[in-house]
Design an enzyme around this catalytic site. Sequence first.
Site, PDB file in Angstrom:
ATOM      1  N   HIS A 254       8.076 -12.328  -9.873  1.00 21.99           N
ATOM      2  CA  HIS A 254       7.627 -11.134  -9.151  1.00 21.99           C
ATOM      3  C   HIS A 254       6.173 -11.323  -8.738  1.00 21.99           C
ATOM      4  O   HIS A 254       5.248 -11.156  -9.537  1.00 21.99           O
ATOM      5  CB  HIS A 254       7.778  -9.895 -10.020  1.00 21.99           C
TER       6      HIS A 254
ATOM      7  N   HIS B 125       4.387  -6.222  -4.708  1.00 18.73           N
ATOM      8  CA  HIS B 125       4.302  -4.797  -5.078  1.00 18.73           C
ATOM      9  C   HIS B 125       3.124  -4.447  -5.977  1.00 18.73           C
ATOM     10  O   HIS B 125       3.190  -3.517  -6.778  1.00 18.73           O
ATOM     11  CB  HIS B 125       5.623  -4.356  -5.721  1.00 18.73           C
TER      12      HIS B 125
ATOM     13  N   TYR C 183       1.744  -6.058  -8.475  1.00 15.85           N
ATOM     14  CA  TYR C 183       1.740  -6.492  -9.871  1.00 15.85           C
ATOM     15  C   TYR C 183       0.851  -7.723 -10.037  1.00 15.85           C
ATOM     16  O   TYR C 183       0.177  -8.141  -9.093  1.00 15.85           O
ATOM     17  CB  TYR C 183       3.168  -6.682 -10.360  1.00 15.85           C
TER      18      TYR C 183
END
Length: 335
Positions: free
Chosen positions: A160, A163, A165
Amino acid sequence: MSVFEPYKIKNLEMRNRIVMAPMCQYSAKDGIPSDWHTTHYLSRAHGGVGMIMVEMTNVEPRGRITDGCLGIWSDGHVPHYKRLVDAVHKTGAKIGIQIGHAGRKAEDDDEPVSSSAIAYSDKYKTPHELTTEEAEEVIENYRQGARRAVEAGFDTIEIHGAHGYLIHQFSAPRTNNRSDAFGQDLSLFGVKVILAMKKEMPEDMPLLMRMSSKEFADGGYDLDHSVYLAKQFKSAGVDMIHVSAGGEGKPSRERFPGATPGYMLPYAKRIKEEVDIPVIAVGILDELKDAERAVSEAGADLVALGRVLLRDPHWVLNNDDSKQFVPEQYTRGYN
């Protein structure tokens, strides 16, 4: 080409091109998947999805968005994921896991960490800026997370990097004002995570990266920067880019086009063409015509569906006229 055709990348062979996008369920205790997760993911696997992508699973406790988020920071987590993987495989679907770290967006941790001491908003705590040595320790946690994911039997791993993060925080000028090597090259933290995780993955197991291809907040980066990042990530060993956008701050009217069906398809198309890498398209592709458009117009290799699968776990069964993915137990419902 249709979203209902099979797809193969390295040793990952999918029955169709539909991916269940990772969506946090906030329903774990101590990072362990619960009965809710089993039902949640198996429902979509029985519903014909080609690949299930398990929601962001965190490499350390302080990396969780909330205390209800999944984790993979302990060897004790592995048997719980293995049970889920084995159950999904029995349906004919494949299953991946998204590994990540919330960084400054960790809501329940007493002292979140980030690339720099910049709070996400006035409603969030100001994070601790990781030292160079501490950043290397987090990278090692990603490596251990990959090792455990492989032991659990997942078919692929998605990092990931989107977004807002932790990896995204290191990758963006808005959130990285460091003076060390991680500040001089904004791709470096992500590259080091990739290299560390690749050490634990079989050669023929594909590694995916989810990226925010464009930031929607004022002062955010554009596609030129994400193309640069994607090229660095590809060189480090990423096999496919999951092209998303936003999530790093409050969208501005000038930079956010509005969430309409297929609004991120141009981003996926540009990254595929300029980076020369397979891509997953996402972004309100709820209608079959829009999912097919992602493949035909944007050249997407896979199509990720998110909230529509929360509403309709059997999206594939209900949209594929051939009914080739209908489980035997459900055939009388589709005759």
